[in-house]
Design a protein around this motif. Sequence first.
Motif, PDB file in Angstrom:
ATOM      1  N   GLN A 205       4.017  -1.424   7.174  1.00 40.38           N
ATOM      2  CA  GLN A 205       5.699  -2.125   7.488  1.00 40.38           C
ATOM      3  C   GLN A 205       5.932  -3.320   7.271  1.00 40.38           C
ATOM      4  O   GLN A 205       6.714  -3.793   7.429  1.00 40.38           O
ATOM      5  CB  GLN A 205       5.363  -2.065   8.891  1.00 40.38           C
ATOM      6  CG  GLN A 205       6.196  -0.656   9.714  1.00 40.38           C
ATOM      7  CD  GLN A 205       5.923  -0.399  11.240  1.00 40.38           C
ATOM      8  OE1 GLN A 205       6.473  -0.217  11.675  1.00 40.38           O
ATOM      9  NE2 GLN A 205       4.338  -0.556  11.315  1.00 40.38           N
TER      10      GLN A 205
ATOM     11  N   TYR B 137      10.888   3.675   1.994  1.00 37.77           N
ATOM     12  CA  TYR B 137      10.049   2.630   1.867  1.00 37.77           C
ATOM     13  C   TYR B 137      11.992   1.374   2.088  1.00 37.77           C
ATOM     14  O   TYR B 137      12.891   2.328   1.232  1.00 37.77           O
ATOM     15  CB  TYR B 137       9.327   1.753   1.014  1.00 37.77           C
ATOM     16  CG  TYR B 137       7.881   3.045   0.969  1.00 37.77           C
ATOM     17  CD1 TYR B 137       7.523   1.939   1.705  1.00 37.77           C
ATOM     18  CD2 TYR B 137       7.717   4.125   0.830  1.00 37.77           C
ATOM     19  CE1 TYR B 137       5.714   2.662   1.883  1.00 37.77           C
ATOM     20  CE2 TYR B 137       7.212   5.029   1.250  1.00 37.77           C
ATOM     21  CZ  TYR B 137       6.048   3.835   1.102  1.00 37.77           C
ATOM     22  OH  TYR B 137       4.740   4.663   1.734  1.00 37.77           O
TER      23      TYR B 137
ATOM     24  N   GLY C 151       8.122  -3.875  12.780  1.00 36.30           N
ATOM     25  CA  GLY C 151       7.925  -2.854  12.697  1.00 36.30           C
ATOM     26  C   GLY C 151       7.629  -2.255  13.957  1.00 36.30           C
ATOM     27  O   GLY C 151       7.013  -2.461  15.006  1.00 36.30           O
TER      28      GLY C 151
ATOM     29  N   ALA D 210       6.166  -3.404   2.192  1.00 36.57           N
ATOM     30  CA  ALA D 210       6.279  -1.926   1.766  1.00 36.57           C
ATOM     31  C   ALA D 210       5.595  -2.001   0.124  1.00 36.57           C
ATOM     32  O   ALA D 210       5.265  -0.583  -0.082  1.00 36.57           O
ATOM     33  CB  ALA D 210       7.761  -1.349   1.664  1.00 36.57           C
TER      34      ALA D 210
END
Length: 151
Positions: free
Chosen positions: A14, A51, A148, A17
């Motif tokens: 997160q 991603y 994230g 990526a």
Amino acid sequence: MRDATDSRLLAAVQRRADMTAQELGELLHLSASQAARRRARLEDDGVITGYGARLNPERLGLAVQAFVQVQMAAHNAGNAEGFAKLVQTLPEVVSCWTLTGEADYLLRVWCGDLAALNALIHHRLLPHPAVARVQSQIVMDQPKADSGLPV
């Protein structure tokens, strides 16, 4: 079933990526192949769904971020479907949620300037037959950047 190593892997991807299996392995104290297998399993299980890159809005000429609340004229499937289709055509709308409470939808938007935000509201949202009311809040500052999920 996820374990603590999976949670650390998820937190790492997160944040960044593009980590290689070698980098993930070093971070997680695993071999690169073990880290790659764990990441692949989390992808296959649908825990990791994709991603992406984080872009700098200012460098893209996007100076105004706003949250726009939309109240529907009537609550029916046709209005909801029509409004959802409209939102999909608006590149300024980067997120859309349905809500409980007074507003039916909350839109997160990015525009180049206030005139562009005004045009979005007055020429795209308000004219839609499903929309009764729009209220916007312009973001002044963002003390915490998007982050994230807690894993």
